[in-house]
Structures are given as C-alpha cells and as structure tokens.
Design a protein around this motif. Structure first.
Motif, PDB file in Angstrom:
ATOM      1  N   VAL A   1      16.365  -4.329 -57.918  1.00  0.00           N
ATOM      2  CA  VAL A   1      16.248  -3.772 -56.044  1.00  0.00           C
ATOM      3  C   VAL A   1      17.493  -5.021 -55.248  1.00  0.00           C
ATOM      4  CG1 VAL A   1      14.401  -2.638 -55.790  1.00  0.00           C
ATOM      5  CG2 VAL A   1      14.103  -4.759 -55.227  1.00  0.00           C
ATOM      6  N   GLY A   2      18.012  -5.724 -55.878  1.00  0.00           N
ATOM      7  CA  GLY A   2      19.193  -6.897 -55.433  1.00  0.00           C
ATOM      8  C   GLY A   2      18.397  -6.692 -53.710  1.00  0.00           C
TER       9      GLY A   2
ATOM     10  N   GLY B   1       1.357   4.653 -48.450  1.00  0.00           N
ATOM     11  CA  GLY B   1       1.314   3.600 -49.180  1.00  0.00           C
ATOM     12  C   GLY B   1       2.392   2.394 -48.829  1.00  0.00           C
ATOM     13  N   ASN B   2       2.790   1.493 -49.297  1.00  0.00           N
ATOM     14  CA  ASN B   2       3.889   0.599 -49.255  1.00  0.00           C
ATOM     15  C   ASN B   2       5.153   0.643 -48.821  1.00  0.00           C
ATOM     16  OD1 ASN B   2       4.788  -2.071 -48.588  1.00  0.00           O
ATOM     17  ND2 ASN B   2       5.231  -2.254 -50.254  1.00  0.00           N
ATOM     18  N   ILE B   3       5.252   0.949 -47.530  1.00  0.00           N
ATOM     19  CA  ILE B   3       6.572   1.244 -47.455  1.00  0.00           C
ATOM     20  C   ILE B   3       7.786   0.138 -47.528  1.00  0.00           C
ATOM     21  CG2 ILE B   3       8.390   1.976 -45.125  1.00  0.00           C
ATOM     22  CD1 ILE B   3       5.817   3.066 -44.491  1.00  0.00           C
ATOM     23  N   GLY B   4       7.728  -0.229 -48.874  1.00  0.00           N
ATOM     24  CA  GLY B   4       8.471  -1.240 -49.367  1.00  0.00           C
ATOM     25  C   GLY B   4      10.146  -1.284 -49.602  1.00  0.00           C
ATOM     26  N   LEU B   5      10.299  -2.269 -50.110  1.00  0.00           N
ATOM     27  CA  LEU B   5      11.987  -2.552 -50.779  1.00  0.00           C
ATOM     28  C   LEU B   5      12.317  -1.589 -52.068  1.00  0.00           C
ATOM     29  CD1 LEU B   5      12.848  -6.120 -50.938  1.00  0.00           C
ATOM     30  CD2 LEU B   5      14.006  -4.503 -49.834  1.00  0.00           C
ATOM     31  N   TYR B   6      10.829  -0.954 -52.619  1.00  0.00           N
ATOM     32  CA  TYR B   6      11.126  -0.903 -54.683  1.00  0.00           C
ATOM     33  C   TYR B   6      11.451   0.530 -54.617  1.00  0.00           C
ATOM     34  CZ  TYR B   6       9.572  -5.589 -55.065  1.00  0.00           C
ATOM     35  OH  TYR B   6      10.080  -6.932 -55.068  1.00  0.00           O
ATOM     36  N   TYR B   7      11.056   1.526 -53.759  1.00  0.00           N
ATOM     37  CA  TYR B   7      11.142   3.324 -53.097  1.00  0.00           C
ATOM     38  C   TYR B   7      12.267   3.553 -53.401  1.00  0.00           C
ATOM     39  CZ  TYR B   7       6.291   0.973 -53.663  1.00  0.00           C
ATOM     40  OH  TYR B   7       5.926   0.200 -54.084  1.00  0.00           O
ATOM     41  N   ASP B   8      13.591   3.041 -52.444  1.00  0.00           N
ATOM     42  CA  ASP B   8      14.729   3.431 -52.336  1.00  0.00           C
ATOM     43  C   ASP B   8      14.346   4.667 -50.678  1.00  0.00           C
ATOM     44  OD1 ASP B   8      17.025   5.026 -52.555  1.00  0.00           O
ATOM     45  OD2 ASP B   8      16.979   6.343 -53.815  1.00  0.00           O
TER      46      ASP B   8
ATOM     47  N   VAL C   1       2.807   7.335 -44.141  1.00  0.00           N
ATOM     48  CA  VAL C   1       1.362   6.839 -43.470  1.00  0.00           C
ATOM     49  C   VAL C   1       1.057   5.122 -44.571  1.00  0.00           C
ATOM     50  CG1 VAL C   1      -1.504   6.894 -43.569  1.00  0.00           C
ATOM     51  CG2 VAL C   1       0.187   8.181 -43.853  1.00  0.00           C
ATOM     52  N   GLY C   2       0.941   4.042 -43.835  1.00  0.00           N
ATOM     53  CA  GLY C   2       1.363   2.766 -44.093  1.00  0.00           C
ATOM     54  C   GLY C   2       2.135   1.943 -43.572  1.00  0.00           C
ATOM     55  N   ALA C   3       2.481   0.479 -44.577  1.00  0.00           N
ATOM     56  CA  ALA C   3       3.345   0.108 -43.432  1.00  0.00           C
ATOM     57  C   ALA C   3       4.342  -0.852 -45.003  1.00  0.00           C
ATOM     58  CB  ALA C   3       3.330  -1.214 -42.825  1.00  0.00           C
ATOM     59  N   GLY C   4       4.892  -1.811 -44.548  1.00  0.00           N
ATOM     60  CA  GLY C   4       5.939  -2.780 -45.060  1.00  0.00           C
ATOM     61  C   GLY C   4       7.365  -3.372 -44.569  1.00  0.00           C
ATOM     62  N   SER C   5       8.091  -3.629 -45.557  1.00  0.00           N
ATOM     63  CA  SER C   5       9.582  -4.414 -45.207  1.00  0.00           C
ATOM     64  C   SER C   5      10.624  -3.280 -44.746  1.00  0.00           C
ATOM     65  CB  SER C   5       9.677  -5.359 -46.327  1.00  0.00           C
ATOM     66  OG  SER C   5       9.811  -4.364 -47.100  1.00  0.00           O
ATOM     67  N   MET C   6       9.957  -2.344 -45.422  1.00  0.00           N
ATOM     68  CA  MET C   6      11.181  -0.972 -44.664  1.00  0.00           C
ATOM     69  C   MET C   6      10.583  -0.598 -43.380  1.00  0.00           C
ATOM     70  SD  MET C   6      13.496  -1.736 -46.883  1.00  0.00           S
ATOM     71  CE  MET C   6      14.574  -0.390 -46.655  1.00  0.00           C
ATOM     72  N   LEU C   7       9.703  -0.372 -42.822  1.00  0.00           N
ATOM     73  CA  LEU C   7       9.346   0.151 -42.065  1.00  0.00           C
ATOM     74  C   LEU C   7      10.233   0.456 -41.158  1.00  0.00           C
ATOM     75  CD1 LEU C   7       7.390   2.357 -40.427  1.00  0.00           C
ATOM     76  CD2 LEU C   7       5.949   0.495 -39.787  1.00  0.00           C
ATOM     77  N   ASP C   8      10.418  -0.974 -40.497  1.00  0.00           N
ATOM     78  CA  ASP C   8      11.223  -0.546 -39.009  1.00  0.00           C
ATOM     79  C   ASP C   8      12.572  -0.323 -39.056  1.00  0.00           C
ATOM     80  OD1 ASP C   8       9.421  -2.049 -38.204  1.00  0.00           O
ATOM     81  OD2 ASP C   8      10.312  -4.118 -38.367  1.00  0.00           O
TER      82      ASP C   8
END
Length: 433
Positions: free
Chosen positions: A161-162, A251-258, A286-293
């Motif tokens: 994911v760079g 789930g996790n709203i993070g880096l690894y899901y495009d 539904v959730g939170a993570g580094s990409m949410l904002d």
C-alpha cells in the motif's frame, strides 16, 4: 464427583501454562482481540492462560482509570489479563502510533517477567514485526514452545500500500520477521494464500513448520435476524437507515482496503437512486480507522448525502448492525493477496447477507465466497466491475435470488467454518508440540 472433576481440570491446566501476547484484547473492538478472547475462553479448561495486552485503547483514547499505574491485573471470564499502560494516539498520526506501539513492545517485554513459568508462548503478527519478536522473547525467557500466529504478513503489507518505500527499512523488517518465523515451533496462518507466501519467503528451503486455520465468528451469537427484530429496527432508526437499501462496509476503515477509490465509485450513484423494490439506496460505513477523515472529507466536498458514517458498535450490538445491511463489502487493496485476510467475511456469512468481494483471485476469502456462492467478486482496481456489481444488487434487491445468495454463506459457514472447528484445531496443534 464435581469436585474431583474440577481438581483434574486444574491439574491439567497447570501442566499447560499458555502466555498470549495479544496487543489488543476485549473490550477493544480489534478483530484480532475478539478472536483471541474467544480462543482463550474456549480452551481455558485445557490451558492456564495469561494475556499480556495494552489497556483498552483501540480508538486511541484511554480512560482515566488506566492512567495511574504501569500495569493492571484483571481476570475476565477465568482468563488472567496483564494490561500495559501506553500513550494515547491518533490513527492518522504516524508518530503517535509508533510511540504507542513501541511503548507496548517494551512494556510487554517487562511484563513477561511478571507472569511466572510458561509452557507455551503464543503471539500474533500485530503490531507488525514486533508481535513476532515478542514471541521470540517469550520463548527465550520462559524456555517454552512458541506458536506464531500470522494474521498479516509484514513488511509485505506495508510495501503493497506504499506505507513506506524505504528499501533498507523493509529489508531489515523482512529479516527480523523471517527470524521470528524460524524461531517458532509452529506458524499458523489464516489463509491458503498466506501459506504460499510463507513458502515463497523461504524459497522452499528450511520453511518453518506452517499450517492454516481459518479465523471465525461465533455463529451461535451472530446469526440472521428478521427485518422486524427490535434490535435491527432500533439500529436502523438511530442511524437513519429506515426504509433504505443499505450497502454496508463494516470494520477497520484503514489503509489496506482501497476505500479512497471505492468511495469515488459510490459517488456515481446519486442521492435518490432507488432499488428495484423502491427503497432508496444508502451506503453505510461502520467503524473507524486512519482513512476515515479522508472519506468524510470527500463525501462532504461532493455532497454525497447517500453516504453515512457510523461508529464502532459494542460487541453485543454487532449482530444488529450486520443484519441492518442488505449487502456488505468485503474488500482488499490490490497487492494484498497472500498478505492479509479480511476476517469481516465470517461475520457477513454468519448473518446470511450477500457480499461485494473486491478480492484477488486465489485469495482465501474470494475462494470462500465463490465456493459458497454467497456474493459477487471482482479484482481490486476493477472499478467498472464494482459499479456493475452494485447495479446488479440494486436491480435485484429483495429478490429470492439475492436472499438465497446470503443464506448460502450462512449454510457454508455452519458446515465448514464453525467456530468450534477452528478453536479445536488450535488446541490440538498446541498440545502436539
């Protein structure tokens, strides 16, 4: 008779002392923490279990009652917990996250001296690289058997994911994690494609003892509910999902899901779009993570009133949130094949809902979706295909075809992926060592 049985169980456990480095553990909402909780509580009759983890802090905030001492001892449902105080952090702030993780790592090393003799050490691949090293540390300090549970491969995940392009750093990380693998007595991964990654890491030479055990969901607690169930009705009312055709990411709203690119695909479906059953189409995260904002900013800038963001749900309410979706996303970014396995699929199958799978061919979860016929899949990055799949679900909303697709997943889960099946395999493999 009961007293004799209890004494035998106690004697049995005392001969099998198991230390688990968990990073997160209940009540934190991290999926790995939930899995390790169910594993520990299910095998506590055969093992005397101690968990070393952080104080509840998955979202970065720490309750004041956990800010006084360095360590906190608890007992939850017969499992001993040793919690470590760590600094608060923000998921979008790399420096604060690294500071938090380093604090856990060194705190867990120190906590190892506080838990007495151990026969088995169990660690997971979280936090990246350091989780494996903790297991090695525990093995050396306790002279115990070491089981390394790889949920995600790193640095492969970070590279894909760079997150970092520093080749020297990733080479060092790879060397360390391969060292952790070699030090283990057993590596357990969660997908067939992850087993292949392990073999490729070592080019088929001196490959550590490796096997696969699927993750799971407790299908006795997460199951299909009717639309008129009070818990489902209340969840929909609370978050504005009433009378909507809900396409949900949970789930996790993070880096690894495009998700940054998938939100652009969602933007092609204008507010007011209606499914074939006349319900308005709504996309829920539904959730939170580094990409949410970033997602929230994009949605606001583009006036996407058909998108809602919902916070993480308490464990007891997950059954209602999952049942509130008509269709669920199960996605990974391109390049994640053999690196990570989105466990959210098990919960979606458990509630009998169909999926949109943006997953590479040959990955564990895509194979499960295709084998069970519980969803429609395409390759990550195939955005026109994603759009087509969404249109298909909209055009077939609430039909027997779609409902049967969801129930196919539930039936497959019950037959092949039951919680007790996976947990029993873990217990058997530990006792073989």
């Amino acid at each position: 008779m009961i007293s004799t049985e209890n004494n035998l169980a106690k004697k049995y456990r005392n001969g099998n002392k198991l230390l688990i480095y968990a990073h997160y553990y209940i009540p934190d909402a991290a999926s790995t923490g939930q899995i390790l909780c169910e594993l520990a509580e299910s095998i506590k009759d055969r093992f005397d279990i101690t968990i070393i983890c952080v104080v509840p802090s998955y979202l970065g905030i720490i309750d004041n009652r956990y800010k006084i001492r360095r360590y906190y001892e608890e007992n939850i449902n017969g499992v001993k917990i040793l919690r470590i105080r760590v600094p608060e952090f923000r998921k979008a702030d790399k420096k604060s996250r690294i500071r938090n993780i380093i604090s856990y790592f060194f705190g867990a090393m120190g906590a190892t001296f506080r838990v007495g003799k151990m026969d088995y050490i169990f660690s997971i691949s979280q936090p990246p690289i350091l989780g494996g090293l903790l297991g090695v540390w525990g093995k050396w300090v306790k002279h115990a058997k070491y089981i390394y549970n790889i949920q995600d491969f790193n640095p492969e995940q970070l590279i894909s994911v760079g997150y970092t392009m520093n080749r020297k750093l990733t080479d060092i990380m790879m060397w360390i994690d391969k060292f952790s693998c070699r030090q283990s007595d057993l590596v357990i991964t969660v997908g067939r494609d992850l087993v292949e990654t392990m073999e490729n890491r070592f080019v088929g030479k001196r490959v550590p003892n490796t096997l696969m055990i699927n993750n799971w969901v407790d299908e006795s607690r997460i199951y299909p509910l009717p639309e008129n169930h009070p818990g489902v009705i209340e969840f929909k009312r609370k978050y504005g999902l009433d009378d909507k055709f809900v396409i949900m990411y949970s789930g996790n709203i993070g880096l690894y899901y495009d998700l940054e690119n998938l939100i652009k695909v969602i933007g092609k479906f204008k507010t007011g779009t209606r499914a074939v059953d006349r319900r308005e189409v709504l996309f829920a995260f539904v959730g939170a993570g580094s990409m949410l904002d970033r997602l929230v900013l994009y949605v606001n800038e583009h006036h996407m009133d058909n998108v809602v963001f919902i916070p993480y749900q308490e464990k007891a309410d997950i059954i209602y949130s999952l049942n509130a979706g008509d269709v669920h996303w199960c996605v990974n970014a391109k390049g994640i094949k053999g690196v990570s396995c989105p466990s959210k699929a098990y919960g979606i199958m458990a509630v009998g809902k169909p999926m949109i799978g943006c997953l590479e061919a040959g990955t564990e979860i895509r194979c499960l979706i295709e084998n069970s016929d519980c969803g429609k899949c395409c390759e990550p990055g195939g955005y026109s295909d994603v759009e087509e799949i969404i249109h298909w679900y909209i055009d077939n909303a609430n039909t027997e075809k779609v409902m049967q697709m969801g129930m196919n997943g539930r039936k497959y889960l019950e037959k092949n992926l039951g919680r007790n099946m996976s947990i029993e395999r873990y217990a058997e493999e530990l006792l073989k060592l």
